[in-house]
Design a protein around this motif. Structure first.
Motif, mmCIF file in Angstrom:
data_model
loop_
_atom_site.group_PDB
_atom_site.id
_atom_site.type_symbol
_atom_site.label_atom_id
_atom_site.label_comp_id
_atom_site.label_asym_id
_atom_site.label_seq_id
_atom_site.Cartn_x
_atom_site.Cartn_y
_atom_site.Cartn_z
ATOM 1 N N TYR A 111 -37.124 11.503 -10.798
ATOM 2 C CA TYR A 111 -36.990 10.654 -9.615
ATOM 3 C C TYR A 111 -36.280 11.371 -8.468
ATOM 4 O O TYR A 111 -36.503 11.049 -7.299
ATOM 5 C CB TYR A 111 -36.307 9.338 -9.985
ATOM 6 C CG TYR A 111 -37.237 8.459 -10.787
ATOM 7 C CD1 TYR A 111 -38.337 7.857 -10.191
ATOM 8 C CD2 TYR A 111 -37.068 8.291 -12.163
ATOM 9 C CE1 TYR A 111 -39.222 7.083 -10.925
ATOM 10 C CE2 TYR A 111 -37.943 7.516 -12.899
ATOM 11 C CZ TYR A 111 -39.023 6.918 -12.272
ATOM 12 O OH TYR A 111 -39.916 6.163 -12.997
ATOM 13 N N PHE A 112 -35.453 12.368 -8.789
ATOM 14 C CA PHE A 112 -34.880 13.187 -7.713
ATOM 15 C C PHE A 112 -35.990 13.915 -6.968
ATOM 16 O O PHE A 112 -36.001 13.963 -5.734
ATOM 17 C CB PHE A 112 -33.873 14.190 -8.270
ATOM 18 C CG PHE A 112 -33.301 15.099 -7.209
ATOM 19 C CD1 PHE A 112 -32.260 14.683 -6.405
ATOM 20 C CD2 PHE A 112 -33.820 16.377 -7.017
ATOM 21 C CE1 PHE A 112 -31.743 15.513 -5.407
ATOM 22 C CE2 PHE A 112 -33.312 17.210 -6.037
ATOM 23 C CZ PHE A 112 -32.265 16.777 -5.222
ATOM 24 N N ASP A 113 -36.931 14.464 -7.708
ATOM 25 C CA ASP A 113 -38.032 15.193 -7.080
ATOM 26 C C ASP A 113 -38.865 14.284 -6.181
ATOM 27 O O ASP A 113 -39.225 14.658 -5.063
ATOM 28 C CB ASP A 113 -38.931 15.818 -8.142
ATOM 29 C CG ASP A 113 -38.317 17.054 -8.779
ATOM 30 O OD1 ASP A 113 -37.259 17.505 -8.307
ATOM 31 O OD2 ASP A 113 -38.889 17.553 -9.765
ATOM 32 N N SER A 114 -39.205 13.094 -6.661
ATOM 33 C CA SER A 114 -40.110 12.222 -5.902
ATOM 34 C C SER A 114 -39.419 11.419 -4.817
ATOM 35 O O SER A 114 -40.044 11.059 -3.813
ATOM 36 C CB SER A 114 -40.838 11.265 -6.858
ATOM 37 O OG SER A 114 -39.935 10.404 -7.508
ATOM 38 N N MET A 115 -38.118 11.133 -4.991
ATOM 39 C CA MET A 115 -37.422 10.270 -4.036
ATOM 40 C C MET A 115 -36.518 11.015 -3.064
ATOM 41 O O MET A 115 -36.220 10.496 -1.982
ATOM 42 C CB MET A 115 -36.571 9.246 -4.799
ATOM 43 C CG MET A 115 -37.361 8.248 -5.611
ATOM 44 S SD MET A 115 -36.283 7.214 -6.637
ATOM 45 C CE MET A 115 -35.236 6.471 -5.376
ATOM 46 N N VAL A 116 -36.064 12.195 -3.436
ATOM 47 C CA VAL A 116 -35.109 12.929 -2.592
ATOM 48 C C VAL A 116 -35.685 14.266 -2.133
ATOM 49 O O VAL A 116 -35.820 14.523 -0.932
ATOM 50 C CB VAL A 116 -33.771 13.160 -3.337
ATOM 51 C CG1 VAL A 116 -32.801 13.935 -2.452
ATOM 52 C CG2 VAL A 116 -33.166 11.825 -3.756
ATOM 53 N N LEU A 117 -36.033 15.104 -3.093
ATOM 54 C CA LEU A 117 -36.505 16.436 -2.732
ATOM 55 C C LEU A 117 -37.788 16.373 -1.909
ATOM 56 O O LEU A 117 -37.986 17.175 -0.984
ATOM 57 C CB LEU A 117 -36.723 17.266 -3.992
ATOM 58 C CG LEU A 117 -36.918 18.771 -3.792
ATOM 59 C CD1 LEU A 117 -35.773 19.368 -2.987
ATOM 60 C CD2 LEU A 117 -37.045 19.475 -5.138
ATOM 61 N N SER A 118 -38.659 15.412 -2.203
ATOM 62 C CA SER A 118 -39.897 15.267 -1.428
ATOM 63 C C SER A 118 -39.609 14.972 0.034
ATOM 64 O O SER A 118 -40.269 15.501 0.937
ATOM 65 C CB SER A 118 -40.751 14.149 -2.020
ATOM 66 O OG SER A 118 -40.072 12.909 -1.970
ATOM 67 N N VAL A 119 -38.618 14.118 0.281
ATOM 68 C CA VAL A 119 -38.238 13.759 1.655
ATOM 69 C C VAL A 119 -37.676 14.977 2.389
ATOM 70 O O VAL A 119 -38.051 15.272 3.531
ATOM 71 C CB VAL A 119 -37.202 12.619 1.631
ATOM 72 C CG1 VAL A 119 -36.545 12.444 2.999
ATOM 73 C CG2 VAL A 119 -37.863 11.323 1.174
ATOM 74 N N ILE A 120 -36.791 15.690 1.717
ATOM 75 C CA ILE A 120 -36.165 16.866 2.336
ATOM 76 C C ILE A 120 -37.198 17.947 2.610
ATOM 77 O O ILE A 120 -37.235 18.530 3.700
ATOM 78 C CB ILE A 120 -35.041 17.398 1.430
ATOM 79 C CG1 ILE A 120 -33.924 16.359 1.315
ATOM 80 C CG2 ILE A 120 -34.497 18.725 1.953
ATOM 81 C CD1 ILE A 120 -32.868 16.686 0.279
ATOM 82 N N ALA A 121 -38.058 18.216 1.637
ATOM 83 C CA ALA A 121 -39.047 19.281 1.794
ATOM 84 C C ALA A 121 -40.070 18.951 2.873
ATOM 85 O O ALA A 121 -40.461 19.829 3.664
ATOM 86 C CB ALA A 121 -39.755 19.526 0.459
ATOM 87 N N THR A 122 -40.525 17.707 2.931
ATOM 88 C CA THR A 122 -41.488 17.328 3.966
ATOM 89 C C THR A 122 -40.851 17.395 5.343
ATOM 90 O O THR A 122 -41.463 17.866 6.308
ATOM 91 C CB THR A 122 -42.039 15.913 3.700
ATOM 92 O OG1 THR A 122 -42.593 15.861 2.379
ATOM 93 C CG2 THR A 122 -43.115 15.549 4.698
ATOM 94 N N SER A 123 -39.618 16.939 5.443
ATOM 95 C CA SER A 123 -38.904 17.005 6.718
ATOM 96 C C SER A 123 -38.725 18.456 7.170
ATOM 97 O O SER A 123 -38.934 18.791 8.336
ATOM 98 C CB SER A 123 -37.542 16.307 6.601
ATOM 99 O OG SER A 123 -37.700 14.939 6.270
ATOM 100 N N ASP A 124 -38.334 19.316 6.234
ATOM 101 C CA ASP A 124 -38.177 20.735 6.566
ATOM 102 C C ASP A 124 -39.494 21.342 7.051
ATOM 103 O O ASP A 124 -39.496 22.228 7.923
ATOM 104 C CB ASP A 124 -37.681 21.508 5.348
ATOM 105 C CG ASP A 124 -36.183 21.382 5.134
ATOM 106 O OD1 ASP A 124 -35.489 20.895 6.044
ATOM 107 O OD2 ASP A 124 -35.703 21.764 4.042
ATOM 108 N N ALA A 125 -40.606 20.862 6.504
ATOM 109 C CA ALA A 125 -41.908 21.422 6.872
ATOM 110 C C ALA A 125 -42.335 21.035 8.286
ATOM 111 O O ALA A 125 -43.039 21.804 8.950
ATOM 112 C CB ALA A 125 -42.965 20.980 5.862
ATOM 113 N N VAL A 126 -41.937 19.840 8.746
ATOM 114 C CA VAL A 126 -42.363 19.412 10.091
ATOM 115 C C VAL A 126 -41.343 19.758 11.165
ATOM 116 O O VAL A 126 -41.669 19.749 12.359
ATOM 117 C CB VAL A 126 -42.650 17.894 10.131
ATOM 118 C CG1 VAL A 126 -43.744 17.525 9.140
ATOM 119 C CG2 VAL A 126 -41.397 17.059 9.878
ATOM 120 N N LEU A 127 -40.116 20.071 10.778
ATOM 121 C CA LEU A 127 -39.058 20.305 11.753
ATOM 122 C C LEU A 127 -39.286 21.495 12.694
ATOM 123 O O LEU A 127 -38.988 21.395 13.889
ATOM 124 C CB LEU A 127 -37.711 20.463 11.044
ATOM 125 C CG LEU A 127 -36.955 19.156 10.801
ATOM 126 C CD1 LEU A 127 -35.784 19.393 9.861
ATOM 127 C CD2 LEU A 127 -36.468 18.575 12.120
#
Length: 261
Positions: A111-127
């Motif tokens: 759930y860390f991967d799907s709920m937290v890391l996914s948000v951080i990684a996607t945000s980093d990709a669009v920033l």
């Protein structure tokens, strides 16, 4: 009020759910080009169909938040059709009701991967492109449990809390580039997720769903569950050009339910 979203590209994760769908429709009604992303492609396509029927611009993207490898190719598809992402709305599914104690390490990682890391990684990709354009919005929907932990939602309370620290820190790093980062907390907004949680609580406590719902409603000062549209309207404002001075904040859309200041 013109929110200044015409022609902006908005990516809504979890767009097939109650909150995500309302947000996608609202951003599209304000003139944004919406990429509706969801693990359930049919649900995303239904959202897109209704947006297009109303004259809006949208595309569906199948997106499994637990799989970080899909981020780059999915963003490439969006950029090809709409251009780079200007507004990112992070919505993740919630874990099943659980105690916070006694959970396996594998469950925490899942759930860390799907709920937290996914948000951080996607945000980093669009920033990077947001910062290059000197304009962007990172909006993360979490849960009232990050302010007042909800009994039997141990995984959710703990994991979503980490997104508050991340978003606040991010806001300080990207603010001078015209990018804002905010967190929005839904109270008891009438969605399938809330219905499911009420049903689970009713089973645990040996009560009817109606009794559980009535007890929850009694704790809400406005005397009712929220409408997803009310939540979406707040998110749309945070995404707007009008909200340029709003960053690093946690905004509650809860009908006054959370008792703390």
């Amino acid at each position: 009020m013109d929110l200044g979203l015409k022609g902006k590209t908005a990516l809504v994760l979890g767009a097939g759910g109650g909150l995500g769908s309302a947000i996608a429709h609202t951003l599209a009604s304000e003139g944004a080009q919406v990429a509706a992303a969801d693990i359930n492609k049919d649900a995303a396509e239904q959202v897109v169909a209704t947006i297009q029927a109303a004259g809006g611009s949208a595309m569906a993207v199948q997106w499994d938040l637990a799989d970080l490898e899909v981020i780059a190719p999915n963003l490439a598809v969006i950029e090809q059709q709409f251009g780079s992402v200007d507004v990112l709305v992070n919505i993740t599914g919630g874990p099943p009701p659980t105690l916070v104690s006694g959970q396996s390490a594998e469950n925490w990682r899942k759930y860390f991967d799907s709920m937290v890391l996914s948000v951080i990684a996607t945000s980093d990709a669009v920033l990077p492109k947001m910062r290059e354009k000197k304009w962007g919005r990172i909006i993360t929907s979490t849960s009232s449990g990050v302010v007042a932990p909800i009994p039997n939602l141990g995984l959710s309370n703990a994991l979503r809390m980490s997104l508050l620290g991340w978003s606040k820190t991010l806001a300080s790093e990207v603010g001078r580039d015209g990018v804002t980062a905010n967190v929005v907390l839904p109270g008891r907004v009438a969605t399938q997720r809330i219905t499911f949680l009420d049903e689970q609580r009713a089973k645990r406590e040996g009560r009817s769903v109606e009794e559980v719902s009535a007890a929850s409603t009694a704790s809400i000062p406005v005397g009712r569950y929220g409408d997803p549209q009310e939540y979406a309207d707040v998110v749309a404002f945070i995404a707007s050009t009008r909200a340029a001075y709003l960053t690093g904040s946690v905004i509650r859309v809860d009908g006054g339910m959370i008792s703390s200041v």
